[in-house]
Design an enzyme around this catalytic site. Structure first.
Site, PDB file in Angstrom:
ATOM      1  N   SER A 173       0.837  -1.213   0.000  1.00 32.25           N
ATOM      2  CA  SER A 173       0.000   0.000   0.000  1.00 32.25           C
ATOM      3  C   SER A 173       0.869   1.259   0.000  1.00 32.25           C
ATOM      4  CB  SER A 173      -0.975   0.005   1.181  1.00 32.25           C
ATOM      5  OG  SER A 173      -0.316   0.204   2.401  1.00 32.25           O
ATOM      6  N   MET A 183      10.847  -6.810   4.575  1.00 33.24           N
ATOM      7  CA  MET A 183      11.053  -7.395   5.893  1.00 33.24           C
ATOM      8  C   MET A 183      12.402  -8.099   6.027  1.00 33.24           C
ATOM      9  SD  MET A 183       8.490  -6.068   7.055  1.00 33.24           S
ATOM     10  CE  MET A 183       7.582  -6.582   8.480  1.00 33.24           C
ATOM     11  N   ARG A 184      13.443  -7.478   5.522  1.00 33.97           N
ATOM     12  CA  ARG A 184      14.808  -7.993   5.665  1.00 33.97           C
ATOM     13  C   ARG A 184      15.752  -6.856   5.978  1.00 33.97           C
ATOM     14  NH1 ARG A 184      15.968 -12.938   3.711  1.00 33.97           N
ATOM     15  NH2 ARG A 184      13.971 -13.770   3.145  1.00 33.97           N
ATOM     16  N   ASN A 196      13.607   4.198   4.984  1.00 39.03           N
ATOM     17  CA  ASN A 196      12.666   3.169   5.431  1.00 39.03           C
ATOM     18  C   ASN A 196      11.523   3.820   6.195  1.00 39.03           C
ATOM     19  OD1 ASN A 196      11.682   0.510   6.071  1.00 39.03           O
ATOM     20  ND2 ASN A 196      12.590   0.685   8.108  1.00 39.03           N
ATOM     21  N   HIS A 252       8.798   2.790   9.302  1.00 36.05           N
ATOM     22  CA  HIS A 252       8.620   1.787  10.350  1.00 36.05           C
ATOM     23  C   HIS A 252       7.398   2.154  11.194  1.00 36.05           C
ATOM     24  CE1 HIS A 252       9.861  -1.479  12.968  1.00 36.05           C
ATOM     25  NE2 HIS A 252       9.564  -0.690  13.985  1.00 36.05           N
TER      26      HIS A 252
END
Ligand code: GAR
Length: 190
Positions: A16, A93-94, A110, A112
């Protein structure tokens, strides 16, 4: 002259955030060209979104490589071919390893779903709910070698009193979509 930065979005899930960034770029609200989606989950819904948006998909299964360095080298080769200048992580997700970090110094961001440094890593929303916090939020930050430890670019707090998991996720996603777009606009208009 097209001097828009070329951007790859890394995602492992629904995408999304990818969608909102893509739409903003297409609408001319974001001074960037989204040239690729990189995923470690070839079945993820973000792949459908990327295909619908006519964006190249770079999909490698990390398990098919003998090391993280080899996995990232394969991605890097594709990014270099597309002349990618910035990497935007949107539910990837790494941890980014040194192969990609070294190739994109201060060019990886990023998002979060917590107010870092609280609740880094996986399932930040679940961690916040388990702690019974009354306020959580969203953080946009540069990526370094640590787990959600890079320099913070933007944060927004969200009150979650009396909200269940689904309602909390909805609030967080809504804030993410706005905050990520706004922060990237500022970053690329400098
Ligand atoms: C977002 O909430 C993002 O903050 C989170 O994954 C979700 C992806 O949603 N990222 C992390 O937890 C990274 N540690 P999306 O696929 O709908 O954009």
């Amino acid at each position: 002259m097209n001097n828009k930065p070329k951007v790859a979005i890394f995602a492992s899930g629904s995408g999304s955030n990818f969608q909102v960034i893509m739409d903003a770029s297409k609408a001319g609200d974001l001074h960037a060209e989204i040239v690729a989606v990189v995923t470690d989950k070839p079945q993820a819904y973000v792949v459908e979104r990327a295909t619908a948006a006519d964006v190249s998909v770079i999909a490698f299964n990390p398990k098919e490589f003998s090391s993280k360095a080899d996995y990232e080298a394969a991605i890097l080769k594709e990014l270099q071919q597309l002349e990618v200048e910035w990497i935007v992580l949107a539910g990837y997700m790494r941890l980014i390893g040194e192969t990609i970090l070294d190739a994109f110094p201060h060019k990886i961001v990023n998002i979060h779903p917590s107010l870092l440094p609280s609740f880094p890593g996986k399932d930040a929303i679940g961690q916040a709910l388990a702690h019974g916090v009354k306020v959580t939020g969203v953080t946009v930050h540069y990526v370094d070698a640590g787990m959600d430890t890079g320099k913070i670019l933007a944060q927004q707090a969200i009150e979650i009193v009396d909200l269940d998991r689904e309602q909390t996720e909805q609030r967080i996603h809504a804030v993410e979509h706005e905050l990520y777009t706004k922060t990237l606009q500022q970053l690329w208009s400098r």
